[in-house]
Structures are given as C-alpha cells and as structure tokens.
Design a protein around this motif. Structure first.
Motif, PDB file in Angstrom:
ATOM      1  N   PRO A   1      10.145 -24.082 -38.878  1.00 19.01           N
ATOM      2  CA  PRO A   1      11.011 -23.797 -37.732  1.00 19.01           C
ATOM      3  C   PRO A   1      12.500 -23.621 -38.035  1.00 19.01           C
ATOM      4  CG  PRO A   1       9.441 -25.510 -37.172  1.00 19.01           C
ATOM      5  CD  PRO A   1       9.281 -25.249 -38.636  1.00 19.01           C
ATOM      6  N   PRO A   2      13.128 -24.438 -38.916  1.00 20.49           N
ATOM      7  CA  PRO A   2      14.569 -24.227 -39.131  1.00 20.49           C
ATOM      8  C   PRO A   2      14.909 -22.861 -39.725  1.00 20.49           C
ATOM      9  CG  PRO A   2      13.955 -26.403 -39.893  1.00 20.49           C
ATOM     10  CD  PRO A   2      12.689 -25.673 -39.573  1.00 20.49           C
ATOM     11  N   LEU A   3      14.035 -22.315 -40.514  1.00 20.71           N
ATOM     12  CA  LEU A   3      14.294 -21.009 -41.103  1.00 20.71           C
ATOM     13  C   LEU A   3      14.213 -19.892 -40.061  1.00 20.71           C
ATOM     14  CD1 LEU A   3      14.959 -19.725 -43.792  1.00 20.71           C
ATOM     15  CD2 LEU A   3      12.525 -19.459 -44.204  1.00 20.71           C
ATOM     16  N   ALA A   4      13.456 -20.093 -39.023  1.00 18.41           N
ATOM     17  CA  ALA A   4      13.310 -19.069 -37.986  1.00 18.41           C
ATOM     18  C   ALA A   4      14.580 -18.913 -37.153  1.00 18.41           C
ATOM     19  CB  ALA A   4      12.133 -19.404 -37.079  1.00 18.41           C
TER      20      ALA A   4
ATOM     21  N   MET B   1      11.763 -11.109 -29.300  1.00 14.00           N
ATOM     22  CA  MET B   1      11.215 -12.043 -30.263  1.00 14.00           C
ATOM     23  C   MET B   1      10.066 -11.324 -30.972  1.00 14.00           C
ATOM     24  SD  MET B   1      10.051 -15.998 -29.708  1.00 14.00           S
ATOM     25  CE  MET B   1       9.157 -15.735 -28.232  1.00 14.00           C
ATOM     26  N   SER B   2      10.214 -11.170 -32.270  1.00 14.37           N
ATOM     27  CA  SER B   2       9.196 -10.456 -33.029  1.00 14.37           C
ATOM     28  C   SER B   2       8.082 -11.398 -33.462  1.00 14.37           C
ATOM     29  CB  SER B   2       9.814  -9.797 -34.257  1.00 14.37           C
ATOM     30  OG  SER B   2      10.202 -10.777 -35.180  1.00 14.37           O
ATOM     31  N   ILE B   3       6.972 -10.829 -33.821  1.00 15.06           N
ATOM     32  CA  ILE B   3       5.821 -11.622 -34.247  1.00 15.06           C
ATOM     33  C   ILE B   3       6.130 -12.366 -35.545  1.00 15.06           C
ATOM     34  CG2 ILE B   3       4.717  -9.748 -35.496  1.00 15.06           C
ATOM     35  CD1 ILE B   3       2.895 -12.374 -33.403  1.00 15.06           C
ATOM     36  N   TRP B   4       6.991 -11.785 -36.389  1.00 11.81           N
ATOM     37  CA  TRP B   4       7.345 -12.452 -37.650  1.00 11.81           C
ATOM     38  C   TRP B   4       8.171 -13.700 -37.391  1.00 11.81           C
ATOM     39  CZ3 TRP B   4       4.180 -10.991 -41.063  1.00 11.81           C
ATOM     40  CH2 TRP B   4       3.731  -9.687 -41.100  1.00 11.81           C
ATOM     41  N   ARG B   5       9.042 -13.658 -36.402  1.00 12.78           N
ATOM     42  CA  ARG B   5       9.829 -14.845 -36.050  1.00 12.78           C
ATOM     43  C   ARG B   5       8.934 -15.942 -35.489  1.00 12.78           C
ATOM     44  NH1 ARG B   5      15.642 -14.927 -35.581  1.00 12.78           N
ATOM     45  NH2 ARG B   5      16.247 -13.420 -37.154  1.00 12.78           N
ATOM     46  N   VAL B   6       7.936 -15.574 -34.713  1.00 19.23           N
ATOM     47  CA  VAL B   6       7.013 -16.559 -34.159  1.00 19.23           C
ATOM     48  C   VAL B   6       6.216 -17.218 -35.289  1.00 19.23           C
ATOM     49  CG1 VAL B   6       5.001 -16.881 -32.680  1.00 19.23           C
ATOM     50  CG2 VAL B   6       6.857 -15.403 -31.942  1.00 19.23           C
ATOM     51  N   ILE B   7       5.727 -16.409 -36.219  1.00 22.98           N
ATOM     52  CA  ILE B   7       4.967 -16.958 -37.347  1.00 22.98           C
ATOM     53  C   ILE B   7       5.857 -17.853 -38.198  1.00 22.98           C
ATOM     54  CG2 ILE B   7       3.789 -16.330 -39.495  1.00 22.98           C
ATOM     55  CD1 ILE B   7       2.761 -13.824 -37.984  1.00 22.98           C
ATOM     56  N   LEU B   8       7.086 -17.415 -38.438  1.00 24.32           N
ATOM     57  CA  LEU B   8       8.016 -18.219 -39.226  1.00 24.32           C
ATOM     58  C   LEU B   8       8.380 -19.515 -38.516  1.00 24.32           C
ATOM     59  CD1 LEU B   8       9.573 -18.197 -41.872  1.00 24.32           C
ATOM     60  CD2 LEU B   8      11.447 -17.098 -40.658  1.00 24.32           C
TER      61      LEU B   8
ATOM     62  N   ILE C   1      14.594 -21.592 -28.564  1.00 28.94           N
ATOM     63  CA  ILE C   1      15.857 -20.977 -29.000  1.00 28.94           C
ATOM     64  C   ILE C   1      15.656 -19.481 -29.245  1.00 28.94           C
ATOM     65  CG2 ILE C   1      17.493 -20.907 -30.912  1.00 28.94           C
ATOM     66  CD1 ILE C   1      17.216 -23.975 -31.018  1.00 28.94           C
ATOM     67  N   LEU C   2      14.534 -19.112 -29.846  1.00 26.08           N
ATOM     68  CA  LEU C   2      14.283 -17.693 -30.088  1.00 26.08           C
ATOM     69  C   LEU C   2      14.032 -16.927 -28.796  1.00 26.08           C
ATOM     70  CD1 LEU C   2      12.026 -17.836 -33.253  1.00 26.08           C
ATOM     71  CD2 LEU C   2      14.404 -17.083 -33.095  1.00 26.08           C
ATOM     72  N   ASN C   3      13.442 -17.582 -27.814  1.00 30.42           N
ATOM     73  CA  ASN C   3      13.169 -16.920 -26.541  1.00 30.42           C
ATOM     74  C   ASN C   3      14.460 -16.692 -25.740  1.00 30.42           C
ATOM     75  OD1 ASN C   3      11.544 -15.752 -24.626  1.00 30.42           O
ATOM     76  ND2 ASN C   3      11.147 -17.672 -23.570  1.00 30.42           N
ATOM     77  N   ASN C   4      15.437 -17.559 -25.895  1.00 27.39           N
ATOM     78  CA  ASN C   4      16.708 -17.436 -25.187  1.00 27.39           C
ATOM     79  C   ASN C   4      17.766 -16.799 -26.060  1.00 27.39           C
ATOM     80  OD1 ASN C   4      15.706 -18.644 -22.891  1.00 27.39           O
ATOM     81  ND2 ASN C   4      16.163 -20.692 -23.634  1.00 27.39           N
ATOM     82  N   ALA C   5      17.411 -15.781 -26.817  1.00 30.48           N
ATOM     83  CA  ALA C   5      18.336 -15.174 -27.767  1.00 30.48           C
ATOM     84  C   ALA C   5      19.469 -14.433 -27.088  1.00 30.48           C
ATOM     85  CB  ALA C   5      17.571 -14.225 -28.679  1.00 30.48           C
ATOM     86  N   ASN C   6      19.250 -13.890 -25.929  1.00 29.86           N
ATOM     87  CA  ASN C   6      20.283 -13.095 -25.290  1.00 29.86           C
ATOM     88  C   ASN C   6      21.235 -13.920 -24.431  1.00 29.86           C
ATOM     89  OD1 ASN C   6      18.449 -13.712 -23.336  1.00 29.86           O
ATOM     90  ND2 ASN C   6      18.233 -11.640 -22.533  1.00 29.86           N
TER      91      ASN C   6
END
Length: 52
Positions: A13-16, A1-8, A46-51
């Motif tokens: 949130p839906p765009l992230a 999870m990149s810092i840009w995804r966290v900021i987005l 959802i971003l944290n459980n990407a794998n």
C-alpha cells in the motif's frame, strides 16, 4: 484509479500512494504496520479521492 494502482495497493500500500505526498505515505505506512488490511483500505481511499 487504474487497475495497476489497485493491484499495487493490495500488494504494498505505501508504494501505491507514493505520488500523493509524504503525509499520505506515512499514514498508509503506519496503518500497514499496524495491520495489512487497514493499510490497503487507506490506500484505496486515498487513491479514490485523487481529485480532491
């Protein structure tokens, strides 16, 4: 999870979770419409459980 995804995910949130599928976008969009904080939390989960 990149810092840009966290900021987005904090800003819009839906765009992230755009690349995670239509179901994820709909869930996060509905939660964001119900309240900003549930949408942010769902996007981060959802971003944290990407794998998985």
């Amino acid at each position: 999870m990149s810092i840009w995804r966290v900021i987005l995910s904090i800003i819009f949130p839906p765009l992230a979770v755009f690349d995670k599928g239509c179901g994820s976008i709909l869930i996060v969009l509905i939660l964001t419409l119900l309240g900003w904080i549930p949408g942010v939390i769902a996007a981060l989960i959802i971003l944290n459980n990407a794998n998985k």
